[in-house]
Design a protein around this motif. Structure first.
Motif, PDB file in Angstrom:
ATOM      1  N   GLY A 150       0.804  -1.227   0.000  1.00  0.00           N
ATOM      2  CA  GLY A 150       0.000   0.000   0.000  1.00  0.00           C
ATOM      3  C   GLY A 150       0.828   1.263   0.000  1.00  0.00           C
ATOM      4  O   GLY A 150       0.302   2.349   0.261  1.00  0.00           O
ATOM      5  N   SER A 151       2.137   1.152  -0.298  1.00  0.00           N
ATOM      6  CA  SER A 151       3.028   2.320  -0.396  1.00  0.00           C
ATOM      7  C   SER A 151       2.870   3.276   0.786  1.00  0.00           C
ATOM      8  O   SER A 151       2.538   4.451   0.623  1.00  0.00           O
ATOM      9  CB  SER A 151       2.756   3.060  -1.719  1.00  0.00           C
ATOM     10  OG  SER A 151       3.819   3.926  -2.034  1.00  0.00           O
ATOM     11  N   PRO A 152       3.128   2.786   2.025  1.00  0.00           N
ATOM     12  CA  PRO A 152       2.867   3.619   3.211  1.00  0.00           C
ATOM     13  C   PRO A 152       3.723   4.882   3.283  1.00  0.00           C
ATOM     14  O   PRO A 152       3.325   5.842   3.931  1.00  0.00           O
ATOM     15  CB  PRO A 152       3.185   2.675   4.378  1.00  0.00           C
ATOM     16  CG  PRO A 152       4.075   1.616   3.803  1.00  0.00           C
ATOM     17  CD  PRO A 152       3.658   1.453   2.381  1.00  0.00           C
ATOM     18  N   ASN A 153       4.862   4.900   2.604  1.00  0.00           N
ATOM     19  CA  ASN A 153       5.751   6.077   2.686  1.00  0.00           C
ATOM     20  C   ASN A 153       5.609   7.010   1.491  1.00  0.00           C
ATOM     21  O   ASN A 153       6.464   7.875   1.283  1.00  0.00           O
ATOM     22  CB  ASN A 153       7.218   5.618   2.808  1.00  0.00           C
ATOM     23  CG  ASN A 153       7.447   4.827   4.086  1.00  0.00           C
ATOM     24  OD1 ASN A 153       6.898   5.172   5.134  1.00  0.00           O
ATOM     25  ND2 ASN A 153       8.226   3.765   4.006  1.00  0.00           N
ATOM     26  N   ARG A 154       4.537   6.868   0.722  1.00  0.00           N
ATOM     27  CA  ARG A 154       4.375   7.733  -0.451  1.00  0.00           C
ATOM     28  C   ARG A 154       4.262   9.188   0.005  1.00  0.00           C
ATOM     29  O   ARG A 154       3.513   9.510   0.930  1.00  0.00           O
ATOM     30  CB  ARG A 154       3.142   7.305  -1.261  1.00  0.00           C
ATOM     31  CG  ARG A 154       1.847   7.448  -0.512  1.00  0.00           C
ATOM     32  CD  ARG A 154       0.689   6.719  -1.206  1.00  0.00           C
ATOM     33  NE  ARG A 154      -0.574   6.974  -0.528  1.00  0.00           N
ATOM     34  CZ  ARG A 154      -0.949   6.406   0.612  1.00  0.00           C
ATOM     35  NH1 ARG A 154      -0.159   5.534   1.209  1.00  0.00           N
ATOM     36  NH2 ARG A 154      -2.108   6.704   1.162  1.00  0.00           N
ATOM     37  N   PRO A 155       5.006  10.083  -0.660  1.00  0.00           N
ATOM     38  CA  PRO A 155       5.032  11.481  -0.198  1.00  0.00           C
ATOM     39  C   PRO A 155       3.723  12.233  -0.385  1.00  0.00           C
ATOM     40  O   PRO A 155       3.515  13.267   0.230  1.00  0.00           O
ATOM     41  CB  PRO A 155       6.160  12.114  -1.038  1.00  0.00           C
ATOM     42  CG  PRO A 155       6.477  11.154  -2.112  1.00  0.00           C
ATOM     43  CD  PRO A 155       5.980   9.811  -1.726  1.00  0.00           C
ATOM     44  N   TRP A 156       2.816  11.729  -1.236  1.00  0.00           N
ATOM     45  CA  TRP A 156       1.556  12.450  -1.505  1.00  0.00           C
ATOM     46  C   TRP A 156       0.390  11.935  -0.655  1.00  0.00           C
ATOM     47  O   TRP A 156      -0.758  12.281  -0.909  1.00  0.00           O
ATOM     48  CB  TRP A 156       1.196  12.350  -2.989  1.00  0.00           C
ATOM     49  CG  TRP A 156       1.167  10.941  -3.481  1.00  0.00           C
ATOM     50  CD1 TRP A 156       0.140  10.055  -3.393  1.00  0.00           C
ATOM     51  CD2 TRP A 156       2.243  10.237  -4.117  1.00  0.00           C
ATOM     52  NE1 TRP A 156       0.494   8.842  -3.932  1.00  0.00           N
ATOM     53  CE2 TRP A 156       1.780   8.926  -4.386  1.00  0.00           C
ATOM     54  CE3 TRP A 156       3.545  10.589  -4.478  1.00  0.00           C
ATOM     55  CZ2 TRP A 156       2.584   7.961  -5.000  1.00  0.00           C
ATOM     56  CZ3 TRP A 156       4.341   9.638  -5.091  1.00  0.00           C
ATOM     57  CH2 TRP A 156       3.868   8.336  -5.346  1.00  0.00           C
ATOM     58  N   ALA A 157       0.662  11.097   0.325  1.00  0.00           N
ATOM     59  CA  ALA A 157      -0.420  10.551   1.161  1.00  0.00           C
ATOM     60  C   ALA A 157      -1.198  11.678   1.838  1.00  0.00           C
ATOM     61  O   ALA A 157      -0.615  12.663   2.291  1.00  0.00           O
ATOM     62  CB  ALA A 157       0.157   9.609   2.203  1.00  0.00           C
TER      63      ALA A 157
END
Length: 252
Positions: A150-157
């Protein structure tokens, strides 16, 4: 423990589990890749866009010189084209983020030299991609899942967006198997015959992520996790939403 392999339509063998290198920081990624090779990883997912391929290449060369691994044992993914297959520089060609309509156009293209052997797409319990995976497999195209956690570290969260690793039912299944939520999410995809490339630059996580071949999720657990689908994308690529070929407007 080294990963088992999936046989591609061109008879090449691709490891079921690999290391994603997006966001792997320059100055650190070289050591990360060397550690991963020692831990048993043989598939590395790269891209020019990530701006870290030089260091990844250096790490691989060092490990080959040490005798820790042979080049033919490694499956390196980057973003390449048909001419590189002609030159002998690339052994298999794939696609990424293609919906079934776009794949159909490629397969029906006059003069197609190399049928794509793999489609790399976002896939996890909140985006199960059942129709697209079925379509790909029916055409002899294997599937690789990026953002499997789930891409927990994505900068656009954004605040309030779902955090897959915190899902209580995933945690419950993990406790039952004495595994981490991440290991359950990786195993879920492997049992669907999907290649998985979780990204990490932490040695402990890299080691944990490959220890997924000593347990199995039950059919009931697989069905429960499949039921989480909400067609939610961690990587919606909204900067390209107005492009004529934006792939995510199609149902699959």
């Amino acid at each position: 423990m080294a990963s088992p392999c999936v046989e591609l339509s061109n008879k090449m063998k691709m490891p079921t589990l690999g290391l994603g290198t997006w966001q792997a920081p320059p100055g650190k990624v070289e050591e990360v890749v060397k550690f991963a090779i020692d831990a048993g990883y043989r598939l590395f997912d790269c891209a020019y866009f990530y701006q870290n391929e030089n260091e990844i290449g250096n790490a691989i060369q060092q490990k080959i010189k040490e005798g820790a691994v042979k080049r033919e044992d490694l499956f390196i993914v980057t973003k390449a084209m048909e001419e590189l297959v002609d030159c002998g520089l690339v052994k298999a060609i794939g696609i990424s983020n293609f919906n079934h309509e776009q794949i159909e156009r490629i397969l029906n293209k006059p003069g197609l030299k190399y049928k794509p052997v793999n489609n790399q797409i976002e896939c996890h319990p909140y985006l199960t991609q059942e129709k697209l995976i079925k379509y790909c497999k029916s055409n002899g195209i294997s599937v690789t899942a990026y953002s499997p956690l789930g891409s927990p570290n994505r900068p656009w969260a954004k605040p309030g967006e779902p955090v897959l690793l915190d899902d209580p039912e995933i945690k419950e299944i993990a406790v039952r198997h004495h595994k981490t939520p991440a290991q359950v999410l990786i195993r879920f995809l492997i049992q669907r015959d999907v290649i998985v490339i979780p990204k990490s630059d932490k040695p402990q996580r890299i080691e944990e992520n490959i220890k997924v071949f000593d347990f199995e999720l039950s059919k009931k657990e697989m069905d429960v996790i499949l039921s989480f689908n909400r067609n939610w994308r961690a990587v919606p690529a909204l900067q390209a939403v107005n492009h004529k070929d934006y792939p995510f407007k199609a149902e699959y």
